[in-house]
Every structure is written in C-alpha cells, then in structure tokens.
Motif scaffolding. Sequence first.
Motif, PDB file in Angstrom:
ATOM      1  N   MET A   1       0.851  -1.162   0.000  1.00 19.77           N
ATOM      2  CA  MET A   1       0.000   0.000   0.000  1.00 19.77           C
ATOM      3  C   MET A   1       0.899   1.227   0.000  1.00 19.77           C
ATOM      4  SD  MET A   1      -3.147   0.942   2.576  1.00 19.77           S
ATOM      5  CE  MET A   1      -3.794  -0.692   2.465  1.00 19.77           C
ATOM      6  N   TYR A   2       0.504   2.233  -0.754  1.00 20.77           N
ATOM      7  CA  TYR A   2       1.280   3.457  -0.819  1.00 20.77           C
ATOM      8  C   TYR A   2       0.351   4.651  -1.012  1.00 20.77           C
ATOM      9  CZ  TYR A   2       1.065   2.021  -5.748  1.00 20.77           C
ATOM     10  OH  TYR A   2       0.645   1.591  -6.976  1.00 20.77           O
ATOM     11  N   THR A   3       0.919   5.850  -0.880  1.00 23.77           N
ATOM     12  CA  THR A   3       0.098   7.062  -0.931  1.00 23.77           C
ATOM     13  C   THR A   3       0.455   7.904  -2.149  1.00 23.77           C
ATOM     14  OG1 THR A   3       1.664   8.297   0.428  1.00 23.77           O
ATOM     15  CG2 THR A   3      -0.105   7.156   1.576  1.00 23.77           C
ATOM     16  N   GLY A   4      -0.466   8.803  -2.496  1.00 25.80           N
ATOM     17  CA  GLY A   4      -0.228   9.682  -3.623  1.00 25.80           C
ATOM     18  C   GLY A   4      -1.205  10.842  -3.634  1.00 25.80           C
ATOM     19  N   LYS A   5      -0.991  11.740  -4.581  1.00 21.89           N
ATOM     20  CA  LYS A   5      -1.862  12.893  -4.755  1.00 21.89           C
ATOM     21  C   LYS A   5      -2.370  12.884  -6.190  1.00 21.89           C
ATOM     22  CE  LYS A   5      -1.972  17.900  -4.357  1.00 21.89           C
ATOM     23  NZ  LYS A   5      -1.174  19.097  -4.072  1.00 21.89           N
ATOM     24  N   VAL A   6      -3.677  13.000  -6.368  1.00 24.26           N
ATOM     25  CA  VAL A   6      -4.270  12.975  -7.697  1.00 24.26           C
ATOM     26  C   VAL A   6      -3.931  14.267  -8.419  1.00 24.26           C
ATOM     27  CG1 VAL A   6      -6.414  12.814  -9.004  1.00 24.26           C
ATOM     28  CG2 VAL A   6      -6.136  11.473  -6.912  1.00 24.26           C
ATOM     29  N   GLU A   7      -3.355  14.134  -9.617  1.00 27.45           N
ATOM     30  CA  GLU A   7      -2.939  15.288 -10.416  1.00 27.45           C
ATOM     31  C   GLU A   7      -3.905  15.586 -11.552  1.00 27.45           C
ATOM     32  OE1 GLU A   7      -0.059  17.221 -10.032  1.00 27.45           O
ATOM     33  OE2 GLU A   7       0.262  16.183  -8.145  1.00 27.45           O
ATOM     34  N   GLY A   8      -4.670  14.599 -11.995  1.00 30.30           N
ATOM     35  CA  GLY A   8      -5.578  14.823 -13.122  1.00 30.30           C
ATOM     36  C   GLY A   8      -6.172  13.511 -13.611  1.00 30.30           C
ATOM     37  N   THR A   9      -6.636  13.520 -14.856  1.00 29.43           N
ATOM     38  CA  THR A   9      -7.277  12.337 -15.426  1.00 29.43           C
ATOM     39  C   THR A   9      -6.561  11.891 -16.692  1.00 29.43           C
ATOM     40  OG1 THR A   9      -8.800  13.675 -16.727  1.00 29.43           O
ATOM     41  CG2 THR A   9      -9.547  12.990 -14.550  1.00 29.43           C
ATOM     42  N   VAL A  10      -6.855  10.667 -17.091  1.00 29.56           N
ATOM     43  CA  VAL A  10      -6.307  10.088 -18.314  1.00 29.56           C
ATOM     44  C   VAL A  10      -7.479   9.646 -19.170  1.00 29.56           C
ATOM     45  CG1 VAL A  10      -4.949   8.186 -19.267  1.00 29.56           C
ATOM     46  CG2 VAL A  10      -4.260   9.230 -17.122  1.00 29.56           C
ATOM     47  N   VAL A  11      -7.379   9.871 -20.468  1.00 28.84           N
ATOM     48  CA  VAL A  11      -8.408   9.403 -21.388  1.00 28.84           C
ATOM     49  C   VAL A  11      -7.816   8.260 -22.201  1.00 28.84           C
ATOM     50  CG1 VAL A  11      -9.874  10.009 -23.336  1.00 28.84           C
ATOM     51  CG2 VAL A  11      -9.466  11.675 -21.530  1.00 28.84           C
ATOM     52  N   ALA A  12      -8.476   7.113 -22.160  1.00 27.80           N
ATOM     53  CA  ALA A  12      -8.037   5.946 -22.925  1.00 27.80           C
ATOM     54  C   ALA A  12      -9.090   5.632 -23.978  1.00 27.80           C
ATOM     55  CB  ALA A  12      -7.852   4.752 -21.994  1.00 27.80           C
ATOM     56  N   THR A  13      -8.670   5.575 -25.226  1.00 29.79           N
ATOM     57  CA  THR A  13      -9.632   5.285 -26.289  1.00 29.79           C
ATOM     58  C   THR A  13     -10.014   3.819 -26.320  1.00 29.79           C
ATOM     59  OG1 THR A  13      -7.831   5.050 -27.865  1.00 29.79           O
ATOM     60  CG2 THR A  13      -8.880   7.202 -27.716  1.00 29.79           C
TER      61      THR A  13
ATOM     62  N   THR B   1      -8.954  15.775  -8.636  1.00 27.99           N
ATOM     63  CA  THR B   1      -7.687  16.488  -8.626  1.00 27.99           C
ATOM     64  C   THR B   1      -7.443  17.138  -7.267  1.00 27.99           C
ATOM     65  OG1 THR B   1      -7.939  16.933 -10.981  1.00 27.99           O
ATOM     66  CG2 THR B   1      -6.363  18.286  -9.786  1.00 27.99           C
ATOM     67  N   GLY B   2      -6.238  16.933  -6.733  1.00 25.71           N
ATOM     68  CA  GLY B   2      -5.858  17.505  -5.446  1.00 25.71           C
ATOM     69  C   GLY B   2      -6.101  16.599  -4.255  1.00 25.71           C
ATOM     70  N   ASP B   3      -6.824  15.510  -4.420  1.00 23.92           N
ATOM     71  CA  ASP B   3      -7.102  14.591  -3.309  1.00 23.92           C
ATOM     72  C   ASP B   3      -5.874  13.757  -2.970  1.00 23.92           C
ATOM     73  OD1 ASP B   3      -9.750  15.360  -3.049  1.00 23.92           O
ATOM     74  OD2 ASP B   3     -10.515  13.728  -4.304  1.00 23.92           O
TER      75      ASP B   3
END
Length: 88
Positions: A1-13, A50-52
């Motif tokens: 388990m690890y931690t992080g900060k959401v920076e944005g989104t990704v769009v996958a076709t 974003t930011g969470d």
Amino acid sequence: MYTGKVEGTVVATVKSPGLEGIPLLVVRVIENGKEKGRIIAADSTRQAGTGDFVYLIGSREAGRMFRKPLVPADAAIVGFIDDYNEEL
C-alpha cells in the motif's frame, strides 16, 4: 500500500472490457512525505478528484478490487487521506 496525490485524469480510447466505465487518474506518488517524480495512472472507483490525497494498492490486489474476473490493473485507489501531517 502506498500514498499519492491525484494530479488529473487520463483518457483511454481503448480499454480492457473489465475496466470500461472505471476512470483512470494520474497520481503522483508520495514516499517518505515527499512527492516523487514518479507519476502513475490508477483505476478509481472512489470518485477521487484532482488535489485529493489517496492511498493505493498495487499488483494483483489492484485487479481484484473491481470484483470482476482478472481485471488488468497495476494500481487502484482504495481510499482517501483526510489530513497529511508532513510538509510536501
């Protein structure tokens, strides 16, 4: 388990059928209280934005979180961190 900060989104076709409808988010990994340069894409069913600050699981456990047979996921957001005590 690890931690992080959401920076944005990704769009996958194109996605694997088991991941359809599940958003992909860009997460900057936090190690020892410091934001690292490492950025990953993680699957999220927790409505993170974003930011969470979030905590993630990796490897085989990430794919099992979606309750579908063998979803190809290497990282999944499993919860939120309400307060982070270290300076980033």
